[in-house]
Design an enzyme around this catalytic site. Structure first.
Site, short mmCIF file in Angstrom:
data_model
loop_
_atom_site.label_atom_id
_atom_site.label_comp_id
_atom_site.label_asym_id
_atom_site.label_seq_id
_atom_site.Cartn_x
_atom_site.Cartn_y
_atom_site.Cartn_z
N GLU A 146 46.03 42.39 16.40
CA GLU A 146 46.01 43.24 15.21
C GLU A 146 46.62 44.58 15.61
O GLU A 146 46.30 45.13 16.67
CB GLU A 146 44.57 43.44 14.73
CG GLU A 146 44.38 44.45 13.63
CD GLU A 146 42.91 44.64 13.26
OE1 GLU A 146 42.13 43.67 13.39
OE2 GLU A 146 42.53 45.77 12.88
N GLU A 155 44.37 54.45 10.80
CA GLU A 155 43.07 54.40 10.15
C GLU A 155 42.51 55.82 10.10
O GLU A 155 42.67 56.59 11.05
CB GLU A 155 42.10 53.49 10.92
CG GLU A 155 42.50 52.03 10.92
CD GLU A 155 41.56 51.19 11.74
OE1 GLU A 155 40.68 50.52 11.16
OE2 GLU A 155 41.69 51.21 12.98
#
Length: 274
Positions: free
Chosen positions: A155, A160
């Site tokens: 991933e 974020e």
């Protein structure tokens, strides 16, 4: 002599074809050519969100799932709006808990099955609004699951952001980091300071031997391919698709404050180069 113009045309035509920086598999997977390492980036895919609705040839709305990030995801129109050439991915309180009992709904989009790429550069221009419990993310997952189920395919978290922070996290996850616990050999994430009141360009330059995370064109963190470690350290040799979502709540970001809602991630454009 009359054949010369035809020959010249064919030569130029063939040259133009050969200049493409990628080959395409299954009509939508862009594989960067092997000789591109020292070449200039060329734009191969983009969306500027200038239309009044989502381009469903490029994107799909993310529906709920059982992951910590996905429990509030929704295709409800209230989670999506289009203004001033941007898409607003909204985190809202649910006003119809009879139809859907969840207290909150969030908007997100992905390119799975419509666009994926292997190696290149991606840039996403967006503004991140703040709220307690807000967790906007821009990330990538494997399109074809070359190595099996998650987390074996890895991933890539381009960005974020949590709550009211003035920093972002840029991270890699894989079987190597999550199951084998190898988070420092090499370090698997970095942080970078941002101005959440402004639009920023979040990016990733992806090479066969490294992931270079970017913010406003500057390198902020590099995750290298390492020799002589477990092979699960580098699952990043396959096509990945793009996810952009305004998440809410979860074990990492913490509790949601309803009074802070609605909150939006405002995305101006997405560009991919190879």
């Amino acid at each position: 002599m009359k054949l010369f113009p035809v020959f010249l045309f064919l030569l130029l035509f063939t040259s133009c074809i050969q200049k493409k920086p990628y080959t395409v598999e299954n009509l939508y997977i862009f594989i960067q050519n092997a000789d591109r390492s020292d070449q200039e980036w060329e734009l191969v895919w983009e969306d500027d969100f200038n239309a009044a609705e989502l381009d469903t040839q490029k994107w799909t709305k993310i529906v709920p799932n059982n992951a910590d990030w996905g429990k509030h995801m929704s295709d409800d129109p209230a989670c999506y709006s289009f203004k001033n050439g941007c898409i607003y991915l909204n985190g809202i309180q649910n006003t119809d808990t009879i139809s859907d009992p969840r207290p909150y709904l969030t908007g997100g989009i992905y390119t799975k099955g419509k666009f994926a790429f292997q190696y290149g550069k991606i840039e996403i221009c967006a503004k991140l609004e703040n709220a307690r419990g807000a967790w906007p993310a821009m990330w990538m997952l494997a399109e074809q699951k070359k190595y099996g189920n998650y987390p074996r395919n890895g991933e890539i978290d381009i960005m974020e952001h949590l709550n009211y922070d003035t920093k972002i996290y840029q991270t890699t996850h894989s079987y190597y980091t999550l199951e084998l616990g190898q988070k420092d050999n090499p370090p698997h994430y970095g942080t970078a300071e941002i101005d959440t009141a402004a639009f920023n360009v979040f990016g990733l330059a992806w090479y066969p031997d490294r992931l270079e995370f970017l913010l406003n064109g500057e390198n902020t963190f590099t995750y290298p391919r390492v020799a002589d470690v477990d092979s699960t350290q580098w699952p990043y040799d396959q096509p990945f698709y793009i996810l952009i979502d305004q998440q809410l709540g979860g074990s990492w970001v913490g509790e949601i404050t309803p009074e802070d809602l609605p909150v939006s991630m405002i995305v101006d454009w997405v560009k991919v180069y190879q």
